[in-house]
Motif scaffolding. Structure first.
Motif, PDB file in Angstrom:
ATOM      1  N   ILE A  49       0.754  -1.040  -0.022  1.00  0.00           N
ATOM      2  CA  ILE A  49       0.129   0.026  -0.176  1.00  0.00           C
ATOM      3  C   ILE A  49       1.079   1.320  -0.199  1.00  0.00           C
ATOM      4  N   VAL A  50       1.899   1.298   0.954  1.00  0.00           N
ATOM      5  CA  VAL A  50       2.629   2.399   1.014  1.00  0.00           C
ATOM      6  C   VAL A  50       3.760   2.768  -0.565  1.00  0.00           C
ATOM      7  N   ALA A  51       4.113   1.671  -1.022  1.00  0.00           N
ATOM      8  CA  ALA A  51       4.592   1.890  -2.608  1.00  0.00           C
ATOM      9  C   ALA A  51       3.726   2.123  -3.337  1.00  0.00           C
ATOM     10  N   HIS A  52       2.361   1.623  -3.390  1.00  0.00           N
ATOM     11  CA  HIS A  52       1.419   1.998  -4.288  1.00  0.00           C
ATOM     12  C   HIS A  52       1.262   3.601  -4.228  1.00  0.00           C
ATOM     13  N   LEU A  53       1.060   4.163  -2.885  1.00  0.00           N
ATOM     14  CA  LEU A  53       0.700   5.318  -2.810  1.00  0.00           C
ATOM     15  C   LEU A  53       2.317   6.301  -3.365  1.00  0.00           C
ATOM     16  N   ILE A  54       3.307   5.771  -2.986  1.00  0.00           N
ATOM     17  CA  ILE A  54       4.486   6.791  -3.328  1.00  0.00           C
ATOM     18  C   ILE A  54       4.624   6.688  -4.990  1.00  0.00           C
ATOM     19  N   LEU A  55       4.532   5.448  -5.338  1.00  0.00           N
ATOM     20  CA  LEU A  55       4.774   5.340  -7.034  1.00  0.00           C
ATOM     21  C   LEU A  55       3.588   6.204  -7.742  1.00  0.00           C
ATOM     22  N   GLY A  56       2.396   6.043  -7.030  1.00  0.00           N
ATOM     23  CA  GLY A  56       1.298   6.667  -7.703  1.00  0.00           C
ATOM     24  C   GLY A  56       1.483   8.327  -7.717  1.00  0.00           C
ATOM     25  N   SER A  57       1.919   8.672  -6.450  1.00  0.00           N
ATOM     26  CA  SER A  57       2.273  10.249  -6.655  1.00  0.00           C
ATOM     27  C   SER A  57       3.226  10.513  -7.579  1.00  0.00           C
ATOM     28  N   LEU A  58       4.199   9.816  -7.845  1.00  0.00           N
ATOM     29  CA  LEU A  58       5.284  10.281  -8.660  1.00  0.00           C
ATOM     30  C   LEU A  58       4.830  10.344  -9.956  1.00  0.00           C
ATOM     31  N   GLY A  59       3.776   9.640 -10.426  1.00  0.00           N
ATOM     32  CA  GLY A  59       3.272   9.537 -11.880  1.00  0.00           C
ATOM     33  C   GLY A  59       4.304   8.904 -12.790  1.00  0.00           C
ATOM     34  N   LYS A  60       4.132   8.943 -13.935  1.00  0.00           N
ATOM     35  CA  LYS A  60       4.821   8.000 -15.051  1.00  0.00           C
ATOM     36  C   LYS A  60       6.107   8.854 -15.446  1.00  0.00           C
ATOM     37  N   ALA A  61       6.144  10.193 -15.044  1.00  0.00           N
ATOM     38  CA  ALA A  61       7.423  10.799 -15.737  1.00  0.00           C
ATOM     39  C   ALA A  61       8.563  10.555 -15.246  1.00  0.00           C
ATOM     40  N   PRO A  62       8.895   9.733 -14.294  1.00  0.00           N
ATOM     41  CA  PRO A  62      10.372   9.183 -13.770  1.00  0.00           C
ATOM     42  C   PRO A  62      10.589   7.941 -14.704  1.00  0.00           C
ATOM     43  N   PHE A  63       9.497   7.294 -15.085  1.00  0.00           N
ATOM     44  CA  PHE A  63       9.612   5.927 -15.730  1.00  0.00           C
ATOM     45  C   PHE A  63       9.682   6.071 -17.140  1.00  0.00           C
ATOM     46  N   ALA A  64       9.253   6.924 -17.764  1.00  0.00           N
ATOM     47  CA  ALA A  64       9.185   7.216 -19.271  1.00  0.00           C
ATOM     48  C   ALA A  64      10.418   7.635 -19.825  1.00  0.00           C
ATOM     49  N   THR A  65      10.705   7.101 -21.081  1.00  0.00           N
ATOM     50  CA  THR A  65      11.757   7.587 -21.863  1.00  0.00           C
ATOM     51  C   THR A  65      11.317   8.283 -23.019  1.00  0.00           C
ATOM     52  N   PRO A  66      12.134   9.355 -23.636  1.00  0.00           N
ATOM     53  CA  PRO A  66      11.680   9.866 -24.802  1.00  0.00           C
ATOM     54  C   PRO A  66      11.372   8.907 -26.136  1.00  0.00           C
ATOM     55  N   PHE A  67      10.524   9.263 -26.762  1.00  0.00           N
ATOM     56  CA  PHE A  67      10.299   8.157 -27.821  1.00  0.00           C
ATOM     57  C   PHE A  67      11.241   8.313 -28.976  1.00  0.00           C
ATOM     58  N   THR A  68      11.654   7.347 -29.479  1.00  0.00           N
ATOM     59  CA  THR A  68      12.495   7.281 -30.854  1.00  0.00           C
ATOM     60  C   THR A  68      11.837   6.129 -31.656  1.00  0.00           C
ATOM     61  N   ASN A  69      12.230   6.177 -32.861  1.00  0.00           N
ATOM     62  CA  ASN A  69      11.935   4.999 -33.810  1.00  0.00           C
ATOM     63  C   ASN A  69      12.564   3.740 -33.263  1.00  0.00           C
ATOM     64  N   ASP A  70      13.583   3.881 -32.474  1.00  0.00           N
ATOM     65  CA  ASP A  70      14.292   2.467 -31.763  1.00  0.00           C
ATOM     66  C   ASP A  70      13.501   2.043 -30.511  1.00  0.00           C
ATOM     67  N   SER A  71      12.658   2.814 -30.028  1.00  0.00           N
ATOM     68  CA  SER A  71      11.706   2.304 -28.646  1.00  0.00           C
ATOM     69  C   SER A  71      11.188   0.960 -29.288  1.00  0.00           C
ATOM     70  N   THR A  72      11.281   0.107 -27.964  1.00  0.00           N
ATOM     71  CA  THR A  72      10.885  -1.239 -28.112  1.00  0.00           C
ATOM     72  C   THR A  72       9.345  -1.128 -27.913  1.00  0.00           C
ATOM     73  N   ASP A  73       8.553  -2.123 -28.396  1.00  0.00           N
ATOM     74  CA  ASP A  73       7.142  -2.508 -28.220  1.00  0.00           C
ATOM     75  C   ASP A  73       7.173  -2.893 -26.634  1.00  0.00           C
ATOM     76  N   GLY A  74       6.032  -2.217 -25.852  1.00  0.00           N
ATOM     77  CA  GLY A  74       5.818  -2.180 -24.372  1.00  0.00           C
ATOM     78  C   GLY A  74       6.701  -1.322 -23.612  1.00  0.00           C
ATOM     79  N   GLU A  75       7.442  -0.525 -24.190  1.00  0.00           N
ATOM     80  CA  GLU A  75       8.331   0.589 -23.554  1.00  0.00           C
ATOM     81  C   GLU A  75       7.449   1.672 -23.219  1.00  0.00           C
ATOM     82  N   LEU A  76       7.442   2.123 -22.003  1.00  0.00           N
ATOM     83  CA  LEU A  76       6.778   3.476 -21.613  1.00  0.00           C
ATOM     84  C   LEU A  76       7.566   4.769 -22.103  1.00  0.00           C
TER      85      LEU A  76
END
Length: 146
Positions: free
Chosen positions: A42-69
């Motif tokens: 529950i604590v991990a869910h609250l912390i990760l939920g508050s961070l959002g997707k930004a820390p885990f996303a990489t900039p899109f390129t044509n070399d990005s692999t399927d399934g990558e955020l």
């Protein structure tokens, strides 16, 4: 008190239930571990939920692999609404965004708008596109009128 079959004393049955606890030592330890794991999740869910997707996303390129955020931004060149399902394909100068119908209903998009999205890379008919799963993953700045 004697049992009926063996005639061996078994003690006072009522007193036995009063003196024993509900759970044995191993059961209390297991219950404690389960409660600890639940609290940790529950604590991990609250912390990760508050961070959002930004820390885990990489900039899109044509070399990005399927399934990558990924995260991507661009100006909308044109929009195409699919014939089946009401989904929308958004085309920019460098990438394509697939927005499912349930997400499109919450958005207002026009040619020339600047769009920024978080999404999962997928390949459709040999071309990379970004699949958006929520309207919260889309940010739109209206086109500048002159």
């Amino acid at each position: 008190m004697l049992t009926l079959l063996t005639y061996e004393p078994v003690g006072d049955i009522n007193n036995h239930f009063q003196n024993s606890s509900m759970l044995e030592r191993q059961e209390r330890a297991a219950l404690g571990l389960l409660v600890g794991v639940v609290i940790t999740v529950i604590v991990a869910h609250l912390i990760l939920g508050s961070l959002g997707k930004a820390p885990f996303a990489t900039p899109f390129t044509n070399d990005s692999t399927d399934g990558e955020l990924v995260i991507a931004s661009g100006t909308i060149d044109h929009l195409i609404i699919t014939q089946n399902g009401g989904h929308t394909n958004v085309y920019t100068d460098s990438f394509t965004i697939f927005i499912p119908s349930h997400v499109v209903q919450e958005l207002t998009l026009q040619k020339g708008d600047v769009i920024s999205v978080y999404g999962i890379v997928q390949t459709y008919r040999g071309k990379k596109e970004i699949l958006v799963s929520s309207a919260h993953d889309v940010s739109v700045a209206p086109a500048k009128t002159q």
